[in-house]
Design a protein around this motif. Structure first.
Motif, PDB file in Angstrom:
ATOM      1  N   MET A   1      28.571  10.764  62.147  1.00 46.40           N
ATOM      2  CA  MET A   1      27.908   9.986  61.107  1.00 46.40           C
ATOM      3  C   MET A   1      28.910   8.991  60.514  1.00 46.40           C
ATOM      4  O   MET A   1      29.989   9.370  60.064  1.00 46.40           O
ATOM      5  N   LEU A   2      28.549   7.716  60.547  1.00 49.38           N
ATOM      6  CA  LEU A   2      29.434   6.678  60.041  1.00 49.38           C
ATOM      7  C   LEU A   2      29.337   6.572  58.526  1.00 49.38           C
ATOM      8  O   LEU A   2      28.249   6.653  57.954  1.00 49.38           O
ATOM      9  N   THR A   3      30.485   6.360  57.888  1.00 47.70           N
ATOM     10  CA  THR A   3      30.518   6.154  56.456  1.00 47.70           C
ATOM     11  C   THR A   3      30.684   4.666  56.159  1.00 47.70           C
ATOM     12  O   THR A   3      31.081   3.872  57.022  1.00 47.70           O
ATOM     13  N   LEU A   4      30.386   4.299  54.912  1.00 41.29           N
ATOM     14  CA  LEU A   4      30.605   2.919  54.505  1.00 41.29           C
ATOM     15  C   LEU A   4      32.082   2.569  54.588  1.00 41.29           C
ATOM     16  O   LEU A   4      32.446   1.427  54.918  1.00 41.29           O
ATOM     17  N   THR A   5      32.943   3.537  54.333  1.00 41.48           N
ATOM     18  CA  THR A   5      34.384   3.295  54.449  1.00 41.48           C
ATOM     19  C   THR A   5      34.775   2.934  55.873  1.00 41.48           C
ATOM     20  O   THR A   5      35.657   2.100  56.097  1.00 41.48           O
ATOM     21  N   ASP A   6      34.116   3.542  56.866  1.00 37.96           N
ATOM     22  CA  ASP A   6      34.361   3.163  58.260  1.00 37.96           C
ATOM     23  C   ASP A   6      34.043   1.681  58.479  1.00 37.96           C
ATOM     24  O   ASP A   6      34.770   0.961  59.173  1.00 37.96           O
TER      25      ASP A   6
ATOM     26  N   THR B   1      35.879   7.995  43.086  1.00 38.16           N
ATOM     27  CA  THR B   1      37.284   8.260  43.428  1.00 38.16           C
ATOM     28  C   THR B   1      37.462   8.618  44.894  1.00 38.16           C
ATOM     29  O   THR B   1      38.582   8.557  45.418  1.00 38.16           O
ATOM     30  N   ALA B   2      36.370   9.009  45.556  1.00 39.83           N
ATOM     31  CA  ALA B   2      36.458   9.379  46.972  1.00 39.83           C
ATOM     32  C   ALA B   2      35.228   8.848  47.699  1.00 39.83           C
ATOM     33  O   ALA B   2      34.127   8.820  47.132  1.00 39.83           O
ATOM     34  N   PRO B   3      35.383   8.410  48.963  1.00 38.40           N
ATOM     35  CA  PRO B   3      34.246   7.859  49.697  1.00 38.40           C
ATOM     36  C   PRO B   3      33.259   8.936  50.120  1.00 38.40           C
ATOM     37  O   PRO B   3      33.654   9.970  50.661  1.00 38.40           O
ATOM     38  N   THR B   4      31.982   8.706  49.826  1.00 40.82           N
ATOM     39  CA  THR B   4      30.930   9.635  50.240  1.00 40.82           C
ATOM     40  C   THR B   4      29.740   8.918  50.869  1.00 40.82           C
ATOM     41  O   THR B   4      28.956   9.553  51.578  1.00 40.82           O
ATOM     42  N   LEU B   5      29.596   7.625  50.622  1.00 42.27           N
ATOM     43  CA  LEU B   5      28.420   6.885  51.100  1.00 42.27           C
ATOM     44  C   LEU B   5      28.425   6.769  52.622  1.00 42.27           C
ATOM     45  O   LEU B   5      29.445   6.448  53.240  1.00 42.27           O
ATOM     46  N   THR B   6      27.266   6.999  53.222  1.00 44.13           N
ATOM     47  CA  THR B   6      27.103   6.796  54.661  1.00 44.13           C
ATOM     48  C   THR B   6      26.383   5.480  54.914  1.00 44.13           C
ATOM     49  O   THR B   6      25.758   4.904  54.018  1.00 44.13           O
ATOM     50  N   VAL B   7      26.446   5.010  56.135  1.00 45.52           N
ATOM     51  CA  VAL B   7      25.735   3.796  56.534  1.00 45.52           C
ATOM     52  C   VAL B   7      24.238   3.960  56.288  1.00 45.52           C
ATOM     53  O   VAL B   7      23.569   3.057  55.780  1.00 45.52           O
ATOM     54  N   SER B   8      23.703   5.126  56.626  1.00 43.34           N
ATOM     55  CA  SER B   8      22.266   5.357  56.456  1.00 43.34           C
ATOM     56  C   SER B   8      21.867   5.347  54.986  1.00 43.34           C
ATOM     57  O   SER B   8      20.794   4.843  54.627  1.00 43.34           O
TER      58      SER B   8
END
Length: 505
Positions: free
Chosen positions: A1-6, A71-78
């Motif tokens: 699963m891709l994250t927005l940070t990716d 403070t930490a990335p959690t958002l996914t592309v979906s």
């Protein structure tokens, strides 16, 4: 699963290199990691064009979000894709507060780098370098598919994310065919050095008028006509006279490529701006005051037969059967003398010059190769306005001297190649001063800097080597012809086009 940070990391990596191969490698790597449902939004994010289109949220609304970043990335592309879909579909009573909550939820879950990316994405300012051509190469590489197959599917679908989904999920790209009332990406022309050179390169060829009009693509079925611009935007409701004319053509189904323009009572073309003004209006009085006249130059489908892969000679024959007197003035396989006479006639009637086209060429989207060449009496290029200086003397109080940039062929930020204040009428000076501030990203006492959004057509006598500007060259006697609201910065001329002009008379 891709994250927005990716996505942010890939975007930064692409934007940090001038190497096209490196860009393709980076994009290909992230594409290969994407799950099927992530491919379309991912491609949209990385090319700066979300699949939802404009979501109706401006710069001021986005930067006004007053929440601490995550403070930490959690958002996914979906998740981001779902949020943008919800924003794009929110309208009516109570929509302002609903949209505010949706934005707060999205930005509240984003880290600071993710926020910067989202603001740039949603305001059209994402310039990390993943242009369509680079992304097409990346899709082909990630899918292990020939680039020609990807390009053809993209031309016919008109949608890069959808094309990427088919390619990367093992679908049949060859099954993507021409579909009536789904616009095809247009074939474009390269600048020709001279009529003699173009004739020598493209014999046998067709030579036809180069009109100062707006590109249109028309689709016809027995009960429906649709009209699209060069950017594939539908304008059917704005051009009822074109719809009526196409309905009356002696064919059942057709896809036609051409130009349309408003003309004066004596048959000369009106200003390009007059023609473009019709595309955003359905007012009956304006339709009557500025009737548009079509001139078709290609036929991609006729009465059940797709013609895209057929040579231009065959497509011209089909075109003449389909549109009769509405074909653009031109000659098939003319002698040099006949071509020169046609070019002189086009200029005398107020048109830009002529087009020279290889009669053996199939229809291919974009500006690859020189199968179509436009020949004008002076060099003209489409450049990006990235800044302007406040005027002096009679221009005091007006934004005047334009900072001009060419498109980076490898997808980087626009590259400055010169300045000009010549050709600016009082009307254009007023327009620039009124409209430039909405694109402003920085300013000082003598100039403003603009985000790359506006394309202007520039006439010039040539280019010369120069260390004054980042592009390594300077424009000779550059003057403004007109702004091109029908073109986006991704359609501006590249630095390579200008480099080829070095030494030209």
């Amino acid at each position: 699963m891709l994250t927005l940070t990716d996505v942010v990391a890939a975007s930064a990596e692409v934007g940090g290199t001038r190497s096209r191969l490196a860009k393709v490698d980076t994009l290909g790597a992230v594409l290969r990691r994407a799950e099927p449902a992530e491919i379309a939004p991912l491609v949209g994010f990385l090319t700066g064009s979300p699949v939802q289109g404009r979501i109706g949220t401006g710069w001021r609304t986005l930067v006004a979000v007053d929440l601490p970043p995550a403070t930490a990335p959690t958002l996914t592309v979906s998740q981001v894709d779902a949020a943008l879909t919800a924003l794009s579909q929110t309208a009516g009573k109570g929509s302002v507060s609903t949209r505010r909550q949706l934005l707060d939820d999205l930005f509240g879950a984003a880290t600071e780098p993710e926020r910067r990316f989202l603001v740039a994405l949603l305001t059209g300012e994402l310039r990390q370098g993943a242009l369509e051509g680079v992304m097409l190469d990346a899709v082909a590489k990630a899918a292990g598919t020939p680039i020609a197959a990807v390009r053809r599917a993209f031309m016919l679908s008109g949608r890069l994310p959808a094309t990427a989904v088919v390619a990367l999920t093992g679908g049949d790209l060859a099954a993507i065919g021409l579909e009536l009332h789904r616009p095809v990406r247009p074939m474009l022309a390269a600048p020709g050095d001279s009529l003699a050179d173009a004739l020598a390169q493209l014999t046998p060829c067709a030579v036809e008028y180069k009109l100062d009009g707006a590109r249109i693509q028309v689709h016809k079925t027995p009960d429906r006509v649709t009209v699209y611009t060069r950017s594939l935007r539908e304008i059917t409701d704005s051009v009822p006279e074109l719809v009526a004319l196409v309905h009356a053509l002696p064919c059942a189904t057709a896809v036609l490529d051409g130009e349309t323009l408003a003309i004066t009572d004596d048959g000369r073309p009106r200003r390009f701006q007059d023609t473009m003004s019709r595309f955003g209006s359905t007012a009956e009085e304006q339709v009557k005051a500025l009737m548009l006249h079509p001139f078709f130059f290609d036929c991609l489908h006729l009465d059940g037969e797709d013609l895209i892969d057929r040579p231009l000679r065959d497509r011209i024959e089909a075109l003449r059967r389909a549109v009769g007197p509405h074909v653009i003035p031109g000659l098939v396989d003319p002698s040099a003398e006949e071509a020169e006479e046609l070019a002189a006639r086009a200029l005398a009637e107020g048109h830009e010059g002529v087009m020279v086209k290889d009669l053996s060429s199939p229809y291919a989207a974009g500006r690859r190769g020189k199968a179509w060449q436009k020949v004008k009496p002076v060099h003209t290029v489409d450049l990006i306005v990235i800044g302007a200086e406040w005027g002096h003397g009679r221009r005091t109080g007006f934004l005047s001297n334009l900072h001009l940039a060419a498109r980076d062929p490898d997808g980087g930020p626009p590259i400055m190649v010169g300045k000009t204040f010549k050709g600016l009428t009082d009307e254009l000076l007023r327009w620039q001063t009124d409209h430039f501030p909405q694109y402003q990203v920085a300013a000082d006492s003598w100039s403003i800097q603009l985000r790359p959004a506006l394309v202007v057509e520039i006439a010039l006598d040539g280019v010369q080597s120069s260390t004054r500007y980042p592009g390594g060259l300077a424009l000779r006697f550059a003057r403004v012809i007109r702004y091109r609201p029908d073109k986006s910065p991704t359609e501006a001329d590249t630095l390579t086009t200008l480099q080829r002009m070095l030494g030209s008379p």
